[in-house]
Design a protein around this motif. Structure first.
Motif, PDB file in Angstrom:
ATOM      1  N   GLU A 108      25.587  67.374  74.559  1.00 30.76           N
ATOM      2  CA  GLU A 108      26.427  66.341  75.446  1.00 30.76           C
ATOM      3  C   GLU A 108      27.659  66.165  74.628  1.00 30.76           C
ATOM      4  O   GLU A 108      28.896  66.417  75.091  1.00 30.76           O
ATOM      5  N   GLY A 129      31.040  62.044  82.947  1.00 31.35           N
ATOM      6  CA  GLY A 129      30.667  60.876  82.571  1.00 31.35           C
ATOM      7  C   GLY A 129      30.272  59.771  83.718  1.00 31.35           C
ATOM      8  O   GLY A 129      30.251  58.465  83.431  1.00 31.35           O
ATOM      9  N   ARG A 170      31.132  67.567  75.544  1.00 28.07           N
ATOM     10  CA  ARG A 170      32.354  66.711  75.988  1.00 28.07           C
ATOM     11  C   ARG A 170      33.552  66.816  75.070  1.00 28.07           C
ATOM     12  O   ARG A 170      34.809  66.661  75.380  1.00 28.07           O
ATOM     13  N   PHE A 212      35.286  69.774  76.183  1.00 29.19           N
ATOM     14  CA  PHE A 212      35.997  69.629  77.594  1.00 29.19           C
ATOM     15  C   PHE A 212      37.344  68.714  77.291  1.00 29.19           C
ATOM     16  O   PHE A 212      38.276  68.802  77.926  1.00 29.19           O
ATOM     17  N   ARG A 263      27.625  64.472  85.403  1.00 26.94           N
ATOM     18  CA  ARG A 263      26.953  63.364  84.451  1.00 26.94           C
ATOM     19  C   ARG A 263      27.517  63.508  82.892  1.00 26.94           C
ATOM     20  O   ARG A 263      27.870  62.430  82.264  1.00 26.94           O
ATOM     21  N   VAL A 264      27.474  64.739  82.536  1.00 24.48           N
ATOM     22  CA  VAL A 264      28.003  64.917  81.249  1.00 24.48           C
ATOM     23  C   VAL A 264      29.559  64.872  80.826  1.00 24.48           C
ATOM     24  O   VAL A 264      29.911  64.382  80.034  1.00 24.48           O
ATOM     25  N   LEU A 265      30.164  65.991  81.440  1.00 20.84           N
ATOM     26  CA  LEU A 265      31.475  66.024  81.446  1.00 20.84           C
ATOM     27  C   LEU A 265      32.505  64.869  81.847  1.00 20.84           C
ATOM     28  O   LEU A 265      33.213  64.374  81.399  1.00 20.84           O
ATOM     29  N   ALA A 270      28.082  60.660  70.856  1.00 20.03           N
ATOM     30  CA  ALA A 270      27.916  59.752  71.668  1.00 20.03           C
ATOM     31  C   ALA A 270      26.418  59.297  72.120  1.00 20.03           C
ATOM     32  O   ALA A 270      25.688  60.076  71.633  1.00 20.03           O
ATOM     33  N   VAL A 298      21.718  65.125  72.858  1.00 19.93           N
ATOM     34  CA  VAL A 298      22.839  64.438  72.378  1.00 19.93           C
ATOM     35  C   VAL A 298      23.991  65.396  71.748  1.00 19.93           C
ATOM     36  O   VAL A 298      24.983  65.404  72.030  1.00 19.93           O
ATOM     37  N   PRO A 353      23.030  59.248  73.842  1.00 18.55           N
ATOM     38  CA  PRO A 353      22.688  60.109  74.997  1.00 18.55           C
ATOM     39  C   PRO A 353      22.733  59.325  76.278  1.00 18.55           C
ATOM     40  O   PRO A 353      22.152  58.235  76.291  1.00 18.55           O
ATOM     41  N   GLY A 354      23.148  60.133  77.399  1.00 18.00           N
ATOM     42  CA  GLY A 354      23.152  59.422  78.552  1.00 18.00           C
ATOM     43  C   GLY A 354      24.257  58.565  78.684  1.00 18.00           C
ATOM     44  O   GLY A 354      24.506  57.887  79.782  1.00 18.00           O
ATOM     45  N   ALA A 355      25.073  58.140  77.730  1.00 20.89           N
ATOM     46  CA  ALA A 355      25.944  57.281  77.621  1.00 20.89           C
ATOM     47  C   ALA A 355      27.012  57.703  78.825  1.00 20.89           C
ATOM     48  O   ALA A 355      27.493  58.764  78.699  1.00 20.89           O
ATOM     49  N   GLU A 356      27.555  56.924  79.644  1.00 19.93           N
ATOM     50  CA  GLU A 356      28.697  57.126  80.500  1.00 19.93           C
ATOM     51  C   GLU A 356      29.880  56.786  79.988  1.00 19.93           C
ATOM     52  O   GLU A 356      29.874  55.865  78.945  1.00 19.93           O
ATOM     53  N   VAL A 357      30.905  57.752  80.264  1.00 20.82           N
ATOM     54  CA  VAL A 357      32.495  57.279  79.789  1.00 20.82           C
ATOM     55  C   VAL A 357      32.718  56.166  80.547  1.00 20.82           C
ATOM     56  O   VAL A 357      33.163  56.335  81.624  1.00 20.82           O
TER      57      VAL A 357
END
Lengths: 144, 213
Positions: free
Chosen positions: A19, B177, A23, A26, B173-175, B28, A16, B30-34
């Protein structure tokens, strides 16, 4: 104080945090793109969009232009060879030279190369054409 | 090995949760898409994605001009070949094109470096370049800007050190999303492979997060 191995693992950041941190970094970097590269990106986008519009236009007009060019070519060929249409019906001439036995020398198909095959195929037309000036000149003489 | 999935939340380590120093970004899921709105036109889509695409290409290539070329090429190819596709399909297509272009450039650079080694003119890619002129920063907090640049540079360096497929999985995936399915389409592999690559990337990056703070 002794640390348990699992405590050491817990000290590492979790997915978490990785990420969210990456993000955030970025997003901040994207929001603060320098004006030079932002301008160049905008130019690249407009160029791509323009190329797409040009391609759509050519996709519509390309086949139409090709079809029109083909039609013009066919009409041109027919237009340039009207004598074939108004002349005597062309008899089919064999592509292989055949010498008629017992015929007159005029009727003997000469030995020819492949480059002269068209002339041989149009031989009847040329014979007909050769006869025309005599008729025309006789008419001229009669008129005088 | 832990695996990142879409549905299952990953338990976060509590010790490092107070480490958001430079940015007060919300954590955010975890693993959440933008979630991003679907663009109405392809130019609007390109406008929405151009800066992120350039930054991602820059992270992978470590060269802003090459990154710009890669993004421009991806834009052109998307418009020429896929502008007729539904708008929902543009993101995976665009990122797939950009990924292939970046991979091509990376391979070309590898070959060029080998040739340079043979000819004895090799240079260290990590050599510090001379500082380029930059416009004066009109922002109110130069220290904050400097910190963010340093954090971005550290993150880019850490991501570049990853193997290529792990790098791509992390970037997409992360940046960016993308969800697992779109990332798999963009990477040209299965969803399971994307999860595996991302999990390994996370493990590799976990030890380097201190540099980003």
């Amino acid at each position: 104080m002794n640390k348990l191995p699992e405590n050491a693992i817990d000290a590492l950041p979790g997915d978490v945090e990785i990420e969210s941190r990456s993000r955030a970094i970025f997003r901040h970097a994207c929001d603060n793109t320098d004006s030079y590269h932002a301008l160049r990106l905008g130019m690249a986008r407009r160029k791509a969009a323009h190329a797409g519009a040009t391609r759509v236009t050519s996709r519509v007009w390309g086949p139409l232009a090709s079809a029109a060019a083909c039609c013009a070519l066919v009409v041109g060929v027919v237009w340039m060879n009207p004598a074939r249409q108004i002349g005597p019906a062309a008899t089919s001439v064999s592509s292989t030279p055949v010498e008629t036995v017992g015929g007159t020398p005029d009727e003997v198909t000469p030995e020819i190369g492949s480059t002269q095959m068209e002339i041989v195929q149009d031989l009847d037309f040329y014979r007909w054409l050769a006869a025309q000036p005599r008729v025309a000149s006789a008419r001229d003489r009669g008129a005088r | 090995m832990r695996e990142t999935t879409d549905a299952e939340p990953i338990p976060a380590s509590g010790a490092a949760m107070n480490a958001v120093a430079v940015f007060e970004a919300p954590i955010a899921a975890p693993g959440a898409e933008v979630s991003r709105p679907v663009a109405a036109t392809i130019e609007a889509f390109l406008a929405s994605v151009e800066r992120r695409a350039w930054r991602i290409a820059e992270i992978a290539l470590h060269d802003p001009d090459e990154a710009l070329d890669a993004v421009q090429d991806a834009m052109l190819r998307l418009v020429r070949h896929y502008s007729g596709k539904p708008a929902e399909e543009w993101p995976p297509l665009f990122w797939g094109i950009l990924r292939r272009r970046v991979t091509d450039l990376q391979r070309r650079r590898t070959v060029r470096n080998r040739i340079m080694v043979w000819t004895g003119r090799a240079t260290n890619e990590d050599d510090e370049k001379l500082p380029a002129w930059e416009a004066p920063d009109p922002g109110p907090d130069p220290a904050r800007t400097l910190a963010s640049r340093q954090a971005h540079a550290a993150m880019s360096k850490a991501v570049r050190a990853l193997p290529r497929r792990q790098q791509q999985a992390f970037l997409l995936r992360v940046l960016e999303g993308l969800d697992v399915a779109d990332a798999a389409r963009a990477m040209g592999c299965s969803a399971g492979s994307v999860k595996t690559h991302l999990s390994r990337a996370m493990d590799a990056l976990r030890t380097k997060l201190e540099d980003w703070r």
